[in-house]
Scaffold this motif. Structure first.
Motif, mmCIF file in Angstrom:
data_model
loop_
_atom_site.group_PDB
_atom_site.id
_atom_site.type_symbol
_atom_site.label_atom_id
_atom_site.label_comp_id
_atom_site.label_asym_id
_atom_site.label_seq_id
_atom_site.Cartn_x
_atom_site.Cartn_y
_atom_site.Cartn_z
ATOM 1 N N HIS A 263 60.350 51.559 30.385
ATOM 2 C CA HIS A 263 59.945 52.971 30.387
ATOM 3 C C HIS A 263 58.945 53.221 31.504
ATOM 4 N N LEU A 264 59.074 54.382 32.102
ATOM 5 C CA LEU A 264 58.126 54.786 33.143
ATOM 6 C C LEU A 264 57.626 56.179 32.802
ATOM 7 N N ILE A 265 56.330 56.356 32.762
ATOM 8 C CA ILE A 265 55.795 57.715 32.627
ATOM 9 C C ILE A 265 55.024 58.047 33.893
ATOM 10 N N THR A 266 55.366 59.217 34.468
ATOM 11 C CA THR A 266 54.762 59.621 35.739
ATOM 12 C C THR A 266 53.745 60.740 35.507
ATOM 13 N N GLY A 267 52.972 61.038 36.531
ATOM 14 C CA GLY A 267 52.042 62.170 36.457
ATOM 15 C C GLY A 267 50.923 61.970 35.448
ATOM 16 N N HIS A 268 50.561 60.728 35.192
ATOM 17 C CA HIS A 268 49.474 60.439 34.250
ATOM 18 C C HIS A 268 48.476 59.467 34.861
ATOM 19 N N THR A 269 47.208 59.770 34.625
ATOM 20 C CA THR A 269 46.126 58.931 35.137
ATOM 21 C C THR A 269 45.594 58.055 34.016
ATOM 22 N N VAL A 270 45.620 56.757 34.209
ATOM 23 C CA VAL A 270 45.009 55.863 33.215
ATOM 24 C C VAL A 270 43.491 55.972 33.346
ATOM 25 N N THR A 271 42.830 56.158 32.210
ATOM 26 C CA THR A 271 41.386 56.371 32.228
ATOM 27 C C THR A 271 40.604 55.208 31.623
ATOM 28 N N LYS A 272 41.281 54.412 30.798
ATOM 29 C CA LYS A 272 40.517 53.369 30.107
ATOM 30 C C LYS A 272 41.443 52.355 29.467
ATOM 31 N N ILE A 273 40.978 51.127 29.452
ATOM 32 C CA ILE A 273 41.620 50.068 28.664
ATOM 33 C C ILE A 273 40.708 49.815 27.473
ATOM 34 N N LEU A 318 35.280 51.499 34.173
ATOM 35 C CA LEU A 318 35.279 52.530 33.121
ATOM 36 C C LEU A 318 35.524 51.913 31.745
ATOM 37 N N SER A 319 36.191 50.752 31.741
ATOM 38 C CA SER A 319 36.551 50.101 30.485
ATOM 39 C C SER A 319 35.522 49.069 30.031
ATOM 40 N N GLY A 320 34.436 48.931 30.788
ATOM 41 C CA GLY A 320 33.398 47.989 30.377
ATOM 42 C C GLY A 320 33.527 46.599 30.971
ATOM 43 N N ILE A 321 34.339 46.477 32.022
ATOM 44 C CA ILE A 321 34.494 45.193 32.718
ATOM 45 C C ILE A 321 33.894 45.368 34.108
ATOM 46 N N GLY A 322 32.772 44.740 34.365
ATOM 47 C CA GLY A 322 32.146 44.913 35.673
ATOM 48 C C GLY A 322 30.710 44.442 35.643
ATOM 49 N N PRO A 476 38.169 40.450 58.922
ATOM 50 C CA PRO A 476 36.773 40.877 58.982
ATOM 51 C C PRO A 476 35.829 39.946 58.209
ATOM 52 N N PHE A 477 34.600 39.933 58.674
ATOM 53 C CA PHE A 477 33.526 39.204 58.015
ATOM 54 C C PHE A 477 32.785 40.118 57.040
ATOM 55 N N SER A 478 32.786 41.423 57.313
ATOM 56 C CA SER A 478 32.012 42.363 56.490
ATOM 57 C C SER A 478 32.642 42.516 55.119
ATOM 58 N N ARG A 479 31.808 42.756 54.123
ATOM 59 C CA ARG A 479 32.274 42.931 52.748
ATOM 60 C C ARG A 479 31.694 44.223 52.190
ATOM 61 N N GLY A 480 32.556 45.093 51.667
ATOM 62 C CA GLY A 480 32.107 46.353 51.096
ATOM 63 C C GLY A 480 32.193 46.345 49.589
ATOM 64 N N SER A 481 32.211 47.546 49.007
ATOM 65 C CA SER A 481 32.274 47.633 47.543
ATOM 66 C C SER A 481 32.898 48.956 47.110
ATOM 67 N N ILE A 482 33.450 48.942 45.910
ATOM 68 C CA ILE A 482 34.003 50.152 45.290
ATOM 69 C C ILE A 482 33.451 50.219 43.875
ATOM 70 N N TYR A 483 32.771 51.295 43.559
ATOM 71 C CA TYR A 483 32.136 51.363 42.239
ATOM 72 C C TYR A 483 32.057 52.809 41.769
ATOM 73 N N ILE A 484 31.953 52.968 40.458
ATOM 74 C CA ILE A 484 31.862 54.310 39.885
ATOM 75 C C ILE A 484 30.389 54.750 39.846
ATOM 76 N N ASN A 485 30.178 56.043 39.940
ATOM 77 C CA ASN A 485 28.817 56.562 39.721
ATOM 78 C C ASN A 485 28.821 57.615 38.605
ATOM 79 N N THR A 486 29.923 57.664 37.875
ATOM 80 C CA THR A 486 30.048 58.631 36.791
ATOM 81 C C THR A 486 31.053 58.088 35.773
ATOM 82 N N LEU A 490 38.195 60.991 36.234
ATOM 83 C CA LEU A 490 38.953 61.734 37.237
ATOM 84 C C LEU A 490 38.190 61.898 38.548
ATOM 85 N N SER A 491 36.915 61.491 38.554
ATOM 86 C CA SER A 491 36.172 61.512 39.822
ATOM 87 C C SER A 491 36.541 60.273 40.620
ATOM 88 N N PRO A 492 36.690 60.413 41.926
ATOM 89 C CA PRO A 492 37.006 59.209 42.700
ATOM 90 C C PRO A 492 35.820 58.235 42.686
#
Ligand code: FAD
Ligand code: NAG
Ligand code: NAG
Ligand code: NAG
Ligand code: NAG
Ligand code: NAG
Ligand code: NAG
Ligand code: NAG
Ligand code: NAG
Ligand code: NAG
Ligand code: NAG
Ligand code: NAG
Ligand code: NAG
Length: 651
Positions: A263-273, A318-322, A476-486, A490-492
């Motif tokens: 099954h595939l469901i489209t147009g849905h954003t997963v928000t949490k595990i 968002l799911s408490g893993i981090g 590259p040698f540089s290392r960045g990060s991706i993290y939530i601030n909210t 639905l916020s990037p």
């Protein structure tokens, strides 16, 4: 339209003993954009129907007793010509653009990060460049504590994913000795088409001749673990009709509506595990992009995270893993304190130089934009005959030079010596956990040896024959990060490439620009009357070139990776060599986020290989056996309870 009878028939082809688990099976098991027809529970839930997610979902559902739900943010593409014809732009609606925070290495400019937001993910929208990295790239993954994930361990899965078609005789004649038709490193029965554009602009001959003139090797076989030198790359296209091959037409369309267990469901954003008390991933929350309706679907086996390197860390956090500090600051209850989630972010900074030509051999790729009647004619030729310039990927192409450091600068030992002397700890946020520093040090040592290797590239210079010449710093040698601030799902997320934070990346960029200038001064390139128009001949000193790079470079070569790395936990890793998230059960990540280090090249072929490898491993097979033995029982498979250890994975 209840099709339960059909489903039962197709299932009973395989075994007669099946019974209850499918009694409330969805009546038509194809695509849904509403939740009405979904089951309440699936064996596996795949988050993200992009490149890696579709591979795993396809392989899992080869067993008709295994039920799989894929939840995808985007929609199924409309098979527009733009998704099929290499030379046409892909419809913009399939592309998501995130914007980074200001990058101090880019004089505080921000940079875009593009990803695919469509069933099939990045491969529907990408530049179709389809070469692998070098042996050393993957062997470094293995050396970071991941048995079985080196070149030799991955090669069977590169092969499994592709059907390679050798170049036409015409193309081989046009570029004698430049393109190998050797089948040995290739697969010939896999879902993804791997072939060559059957046309090249005449000036591509000058590209190769120019590199040869200045001592760069012409490599006719870049796919055997030696992705260095000037070469003509394979592209992800079906040879016969010269059209794009992507994860959706390779792994999804052939089974859509055929496998009722998919099954595939489209147009849905997963928000949490959601997790049970014993930290087993048990369900997924998601929200409709059209109606805002929220839903929860359960799994009795596993959740497979495949939302891509940009979004998977957000979903975990968002799911408490981090990192616990981050989570508690936002009031999120920590399920597993994993400081590496969102760290170790890598992409390849890219500089677009510009040239003009006074003695060009026509036609030129720029005619696509400047000469409408010619472009229309080429499209017609393509539709009629599947030949001509429209077989070349849009704004892309496939002639590249992948250069080891020693082929860019004779001073390469001192570049590596000064890289070794950098206090890399100062390049990470001071708040980072000590394991993150340990991981960076381990990667730094491996990078230094790859920088000294004649068999591993650091820079890519690509040319399709037109005015623009991308120069990408691919290791590259540089290392960045991706993290939530909210906690708003639905916020990037906050995206920080941390571009050029490590001075060696800038030093290599500087040397690469100079190397490009050496190449355009070769007699074959001079014969084209080549003139640098950007940054221009008046930018000469190292300081001026560095200023140009900081003012003009962008952070991404569209290959974000490594935000949920497969590494030891004490190195800041997020998943083990079975791609299971540390500190949890029933949860794996399978997308480009698990690459511990960027592949020096483009990522899609490696994403396919990694996803094929994880799908091919014994635990999925074992779980199939388990189901065979106990079919009718449904769930009940708990990997932890079976006492399965990671060590066995390597075997
Ligand atoms: C513009 C562009 C050009 C590129 N050019 C090349 C190239 O020429 N050669 C090459 O090899 N590689 C190229 N790449 C990179 C390559 O395509 C990617 O590395 C690869 O497709 C990534 O696969 P993935 O499975 O990790 O993620 P993706 O394929 O990005 O899949 C992730 C999926 O998850 C979905 N998703 C995200 N968040 C959620 C959520 N919360 N809920 C539900 N679904 C979600 C997304 O919509 C997406 O479909 C390019 C990429 C882009 C974007
Ligand atoms: C979602 O499904 C409904 C009904 O099946 C359809 O009308 C609508 O166009 C679909 N939306 C998208 C974006 O596919
Ligand atoms: C799309 O491609 C088909 C051939 O495959 C062609 O007949 C049609 O004209 C194309 N559509 C457009 C809008 O160009
Ligand atoms: C970038 O921003 C930082 C912090 O705002 C500031 O200190 C620095 O001077 C800025 N750099 C440039 C080149 O503008
Ligand atoms: C790099 O330079 C060395 C020495 O000049 C040469 O032997 C080698 O082939 C070059 N490598 C590539 C990839 O061009
Ligand atoms: C390919 O790379 C390996 C090291 O990874 C090296 O031993 C071998 O000589 C290289 N082959 C060629 C043809 O350059
Ligand atoms: C091209 O060929 C492949 C493989 O046969 C097929 O799946 C695909 O639909 C074809 N695409 C087009 C646009 O003709
Ligand atoms: C998952 O968590 C949300 C709250 O974040 C809750 O509303 C939902 O009921 C939970 N689902 C399950 C199955 O526990
Ligand atoms: C969904 O929610 C957003 C903001 O949360 C709102 O702007 C939008 O109107 C809502 N859409 C529907 C269909 O309710
Ligand atoms: C059509 O294709 C054939 C072989 O593939 C080629 O020889 C011929 O030149 C093509 N025709 C045009 C108009 O491009
Ligand atoms: C998160 O960061 C974004 C971008 O910097 C900013 O616009 C937003 O206000 C921040 N949100 C919170 C809750 O701090
Ligand atoms: C211009 O290109 C032609 C071949 O395409 C070559 O014969 C001629 O020498 C070139 N002219 C100059 C000034 O380099
Ligand atoms: C280089 O020349 C261009 C115009 O051709 C000018 O805009 C630019 O400021 C000059 N740069 C330097 C560093 O002289």
């Amino acid at each position: 339209m209840c099709k339960i009878a059909t489903i039962v028939t197709s299932l009973t082809l395989f075994a007669g003993c099946y019974s209850s688990p499918f009694s409330h099976f969805a009546p038509h098991a194809v695509v849904h954009n509403d939740t009405e027809h979904l089951r309440k529970s699936y064996n596996y839930i795949v988050i993200g129907g992009g490149t890696s997610g579709l591979v795993v979902a396809n392989r899992l559902t080869e067993n008709p007793r295994v039920t799989v739900l894929v939840i995808e943010y985007g929609y199924v593409d409309g098979q527009e010509n733009g998704t099929a014809v290499p030379g046409l732009p892909v419809p913009g609606k399939y592309l998501r653009t995130d914007i980074s925070i200001p990058q101090s290495g880019l004089n505080n400019r921000t940079a875009p990060l593009y990803t695919g937001a469509v069933v099939g993910g990045g491969t529907v929208v990408n530049g179709m460049f389809f070469a692998r990295g070098s042996r050393g790239d993957y062997d470094a993954w293995e050396q970071l504590g991941n048995p079985g994930w080196g070149w030799d361990g991955l090669l069977p899965y590169f092969k499994k994913s592709e059907t390679f078609t050798p170049p036409t005789e015409e193309l081989q004649e046009m570029f004698p000795g430049t393109i190998s038709s050797d089948l040995k490193p290739h697969g010939i029965g896999g879902p993804v088409g791997s072939s060559f554009s059957n046309y090249q602009y005449p000036v591509i001959k000058n590209f190769f001749a120019g590199w040869k003139d200045i001592g760069i090797k012409i490599n006719s076989q870049p796919n055997d673990g030696n992705a260095t030198g000037a070469f003509y790359s394979t592209i992800s296209a079906y040879a016969k009709n010269q059209s794009r091959s992507h994860a959706s037409n390779a792994y999804y369309r052939p089974i859509a509506g055929v496998r009722k267990n998919f099954h595939l469901i489209t147009g849905h954003t997963v928000t949490k595990i959601n997790f049970s008390k014993d930290k087993r991933a048990v369900s997924v929350d998601f929200i409709s992009r059209e109606t805002n309706k929220t839903s929860t679907i359960k799994t009795d086996r596993e959740i497979i995270l495949a939302a891509g390197a940009a979004r998977s860390p957000q979903i975990l956090q968002l799911s408490g893993i981090g990192p616990k500090k981050l989570l508690s600051g936002l009031g999120i209850k920590t399920i597993a304190d994993l400081p590496g989630v969102g760290m170790n972010f890598q992409d390849q900074p890219t500089i677009y130089m510009q040239f003009s030509y006074n003695n060009y051999t026509f036609p030129t790729p720029d005619w696509m934009f400047s000469n409408a009647s010619w472009a229309a004619e080429q499209l017609e030729i393509y539709y009629k005959n599947r030949t001509g310039p429209m077989t070349i990927p849009y704004l892309g192409g496939s002639s590249v030079a992948f250069l080891p450091l020693q082929n860019i600068t004779s001073d390469y030992h001192s570049v590596v010596t000064s890289a070794a002397s950098i206090n890399i700890s100062s390049l990470l946020p001071t708040t980072a956990h000590s394991s993150i520093f340990s991981g960076y040090r381990a990667q730094s040592a491996l990078l230094q040896s790859l920088y000294l290797s004649p068999h591993a590239a650091v820079t890519e210079i690509a040319w399709e024959g037109g005015n623009t010449l991308p120069v990408a710093i691919i290791r590259p040698f540089s290392r960045g990060s991706i993290y939530i601030n909210t906690t708003n799902p639905l916020s990037p997320p906050i995206i920080d490439f941390n571009t050029f934070s490590h001075p060696t990346d800038l030093a290599i960029a500087l040397a690469s620009v100079k190397k490009v200038r050496e190449w355009i001064s070769s007699s074959p390139m001079r014969a084209l009357g080549t003139l640098e128009t950007f940054p221009g001949a008046n930018i000469t000193s190292d300081a001026e070139i560095e200023t140009f790079i900081r003012d003009a470079a962008t952070s991404s070569w569209q290959h974000p990776t490594s935000t949920t790395s497969m590494m030891k936990r004490e190195l800041g890793g997020v998943v083990d060599p079975a791609l299971q998230v540390y500190g949890t059960t029933g949860l794996r990540v399978v997308d480009a986020g698990v690459f511990p280090m960027a592949v020096a090249g483009h990522s899609s072929s490696s994403v396919y290989a990694v996803a094929e490898k994880v799908s091919g491993q014994w635990w999925f097979n074992l779980s199939r056996m388990w189901l065979l033995m106990f079919s009718g029982v449904g769930g009940g498979y708990h990997q932890g309870e079976l006492g399965i250890g990671v060590g066995m994975f390597a075997a």
